[in-house]
Design a protein around this motif. Structure first.
Motif, PDB file in Angstrom:
ATOM      1  N   TYR A  51      52.871  62.744 106.898  1.00 39.25           N
ATOM      2  CA  TYR A  51      53.762  63.728 107.514  1.00 39.25           C
ATOM      3  C   TYR A  51      55.209  63.246 107.505  1.00 39.25           C
ATOM      4  CZ  TYR A  51      49.726  66.402 109.127  1.00 39.25           C
ATOM      5  OH  TYR A  51      48.575  67.158 109.176  1.00 39.25           O
ATOM      6  N   ARG A  52      55.405  61.966 107.796  1.00 40.09           N
ATOM      7  CA  ARG A  52      56.776  61.434 107.794  1.00 40.09           C
ATOM      8  C   ARG A  52      57.352  61.417 106.379  1.00 40.09           C
ATOM      9  NH1 ARG A  52      54.660  57.939 111.936  1.00 40.09           N
ATOM     10  NH2 ARG A  52      54.333  56.194 110.499  1.00 40.09           N
ATOM     11  N   TYR A  53      56.510  61.117 105.409  1.00 44.20           N
ATOM     12  CA  TYR A  53      56.962  61.083 104.013  1.00 44.20           C
ATOM     13  C   TYR A  53      57.347  62.479 103.530  1.00 44.20           C
ATOM     14  CZ  TYR A  53      56.854  60.221  98.957  1.00 44.20           C
ATOM     15  OH  TYR A  53      57.179  60.135  97.622  1.00 44.20           O
ATOM     16  N   VAL A  54      56.522  63.467 103.817  1.00 40.11           N
ATOM     17  CA  VAL A  54      56.818  64.839 103.400  1.00 40.11           C
ATOM     18  C   VAL A  54      58.089  65.333 104.084  1.00 40.11           C
ATOM     19  CG1 VAL A  54      56.018  67.241 103.480  1.00 40.11           C
ATOM     20  CG2 VAL A  54      54.443  65.421 102.802  1.00 40.11           C
ATOM     21  N   GLU A  55      58.296  64.921 105.325  1.00 40.82           N
ATOM     22  CA  GLU A  55      59.524  65.291 106.028  1.00 40.82           C
ATOM     23  C   GLU A  55      60.747  64.708 105.324  1.00 40.82           C
ATOM     24  OE1 GLU A  55      61.541  64.877 110.496  1.00 40.82           O
ATOM     25  OE2 GLU A  55      59.448  64.307 110.167  1.00 40.82           O
ATOM     26  N   ALA A 113      55.694  75.449  93.174  1.00 41.28           N
ATOM     27  CA  ALA A 113      55.162  74.101  92.945  1.00 41.28           C
ATOM     28  C   ALA A 113      54.364  73.681  94.174  1.00 41.28           C
ATOM     29  CB  ALA A 113      56.287  73.113  92.683  1.00 41.28           C
ATOM     30  N   THR A 114      53.165  73.172  93.950  1.00 44.19           N
ATOM     31  CA  THR A 114      52.366  72.655  95.050  1.00 44.19           C
ATOM     32  C   THR A 114      52.652  71.165  95.196  1.00 44.19           C
ATOM     33  OG1 THR A 114      50.500  72.313  93.526  1.00 44.19           O
ATOM     34  CG2 THR A 114      50.546  74.361  94.781  1.00 44.19           C
ATOM     35  N   LEU A 115      53.021  70.763  96.404  1.00 45.23           N
ATOM     36  CA  LEU A 115      53.380  69.377  96.707  1.00 45.23           C
ATOM     37  C   LEU A 115      52.357  68.799  97.672  1.00 45.23           C
ATOM     38  CD1 LEU A 115      55.593  67.045  96.665  1.00 45.23           C
ATOM     39  CD2 LEU A 115      56.452  68.128  98.759  1.00 45.23           C
ATOM     40  N   SER A 116      51.619  67.783  97.236  1.00 42.69           N
ATOM     41  CA  SER A 116      50.633  67.152  98.107  1.00 42.69           C
ATOM     42  C   SER A 116      51.191  65.924  98.808  1.00 42.69           C
ATOM     43  CB  SER A 116      49.399  66.753  97.296  1.00 42.69           C
ATOM     44  OG  SER A 116      49.703  65.657  96.431  1.00 42.69           O
ATOM     45  N   GLY A 117      52.273  65.370  98.277  1.00 43.25           N
ATOM     46  CA  GLY A 117      52.798  64.108  98.796  1.00 43.25           C
ATOM     47  C   GLY A 117      52.309  62.922  97.983  1.00 43.25           C
ATOM     48  N   HIS A 133      45.065  67.217 109.082  1.00 45.14           N
ATOM     49  CA  HIS A 133      44.486  65.882 109.214  1.00 45.14           C
ATOM     50  C   HIS A 133      44.997  64.955 108.120  1.00 45.14           C
ATOM     51  CE1 HIS A 133      41.762  66.756 112.542  1.00 45.14           C
ATOM     52  NE2 HIS A 133      41.645  67.957 111.998  1.00 45.14           N
ATOM     53  N   GLU A 134      46.282  65.052 107.840  1.00 43.10           N
ATOM     54  CA  GLU A 134      46.926  64.068 106.982  1.00 43.10           C
ATOM     55  C   GLU A 134      47.250  62.842 107.842  1.00 43.10           C
ATOM     56  OE1 GLU A 134      47.251  64.891 103.777  1.00 43.10           O
ATOM     57  OE2 GLU A 134      46.584  66.943 104.140  1.00 43.10           O
ATOM     58  N   ASN A 181      55.499  56.812  98.275  1.00 39.40           N
ATOM     59  CA  ASN A 181      54.770  57.143  99.494  1.00 39.40           C
ATOM     60  C   ASN A 181      54.161  55.852 100.065  1.00 39.40           C
ATOM     61  OD1 ASN A 181      52.830  57.983 101.422  1.00 39.40           O
ATOM     62  ND2 ASN A 181      52.535  59.917 100.364  1.00 39.40           N
ATOM     63  N   PRO A 182      54.469  55.497 101.324  1.00 39.78           N
ATOM     64  CA  PRO A 182      53.946  54.245 101.886  1.00 39.78           C
ATOM     65  C   PRO A 182      52.433  54.194 101.987  1.00 39.78           C
ATOM     66  CG  PRO A 182      55.004  55.581 103.583  1.00 39.78           C
ATOM     67  CD  PRO A 182      55.346  56.207 102.260  1.00 39.78           C
ATOM     68  N   LEU A 183      51.754  55.332 101.874  1.00 35.75           N
ATOM     69  CA  LEU A 183      50.293  55.313 101.916  1.00 35.75           C
ATOM     70  C   LEU A 183      49.700  54.540 100.750  1.00 35.75           C
ATOM     71  CD1 LEU A 183      49.305  58.905 103.078  1.00 35.75           C
ATOM     72  CD2 LEU A 183      48.787  56.765 104.247  1.00 35.75           C
TER      73      LEU A 183
END
Length: 265
Positions: free
Chosen positions: A43-47, A5-9, A37-38, A169-171
């Motif tokens: 990065y914090r969300y994917v973590e 599965a590809t996960l982009s966030g 360059h995310e 995702n907070p974005l």
């Protein structure tokens, strides 16, 4: 058969991965393709997602990175395939009408390399297209579209799924879609959000642009110096954004704050 599965966030791929795991569908690897360059928020969300998938399902998120930097790509020279532009500085990814060169280097090639290194010969790839994206389905038996074919979920459904579980995702407080911080395919409204709320990323864009213009002044030929369509510079955009910001924030969102505490999972 290996299932990946590809996960982009983004909301669609995140909902897809969680749905696959909740329903016990075959899933061997979850892959996040890091463009380098995310946004820091990504990065914090994917973590956090990685911690969640590991703790609840025993699944790790594998992060793939490109072998070269974005600067290597931007300031590299075009080769023989470019014919009349051979030897030119490559410059920035084109804003409109061309495949993104950095996507190829940062996402496609690392994935192809990883598949080879793992010795994976037969595989299926879960793609997070929703019911409104049936037209985007690609030819090839290796691609699976569970949000369309199994769960019948739209983008709205995916957003609601994450909201209900308070794992958004907070974005999405700032953007309607996710991607590289400097993605040339994003709207002016999105770039306004970068300028207003992510000054470090905006400053990076300005620095890269300035170097390209400097190279051209030195006599170098540059394929593309502009992040924006219609040959608009960062300075041009800043003028528009400052004007819009004074006019009650033309590009601002007024949505209810997102809930990203992962409390209901």
């Amino acid at each position: 058969m290996t299932h990946i599965a590809t996960l982009s966030g983004g909301k669609d791929s995140t909902a897809m991965v969680d749905m696959l795991l909740r329903h016990g569908r075959p899933l061997d690897h979850i892959v996040f393709k890091d463009t380098l360059h995310e946004f820091d928020l990504m990065y914090r969300y994917v973590e956090r997602l990685s911690e969640y998938f590991r703790g609840r399902y025993g699944k790790e998120v594998i992060t793939l990175k490109p072998e070269i930097s974005f600067e290597d790509s931007v300031f590299g020279r075009l080769g023989e395939r470019s014919e009349t532009r051979q030897g030119w500085i490559r410059g920035l990814p084109m804003p409109i009408g061309y495949p993104c060169t950095w996507r190829r280097e940062a996402k496609n090639r690392p994935f192809e390399r990883w598949i080879k290194e793992q010795g994976i010969t037969e595989y299926k790839i879960y793609i997070g297209f929703t019911t409104s994206e049936i037209h985007r389905k690609m030819a090839g038996d290796e691609f699976l579209y569970p949000l369309i074919d199994d769960f019948s979920m739209s983008e709205t459904d995916c957003a609601a799924y994450l909201k209900e579980r308070e794992m958004e995702n907070p974005l999405y407080r700032y953007f309607t879609r996710t991607g590289c911080s400097f993605c040339p395919a994003q709207s002016d409204r999105s770039f306004f959000q970068v300028w207003k709320h992510f000054p470090k990323d905006w400053e990076y864009m300005k620095q890269i642009e300035a170097k390209l213009f400097q190279l051209e002044r030195r006599g170098e030929k540059v394929q593309n110096k502009y992040w924006f369509s219609r040959q608009r510079t960062c300075a041009d955009m800043e003028k528009e954004f400052k004007k819009a910001d004074k006019q009650s924030g033309l590009f601002d969102f007024s949505d209810e704050p997102l809930k990203d505490c992962f409390c209901k999972i």
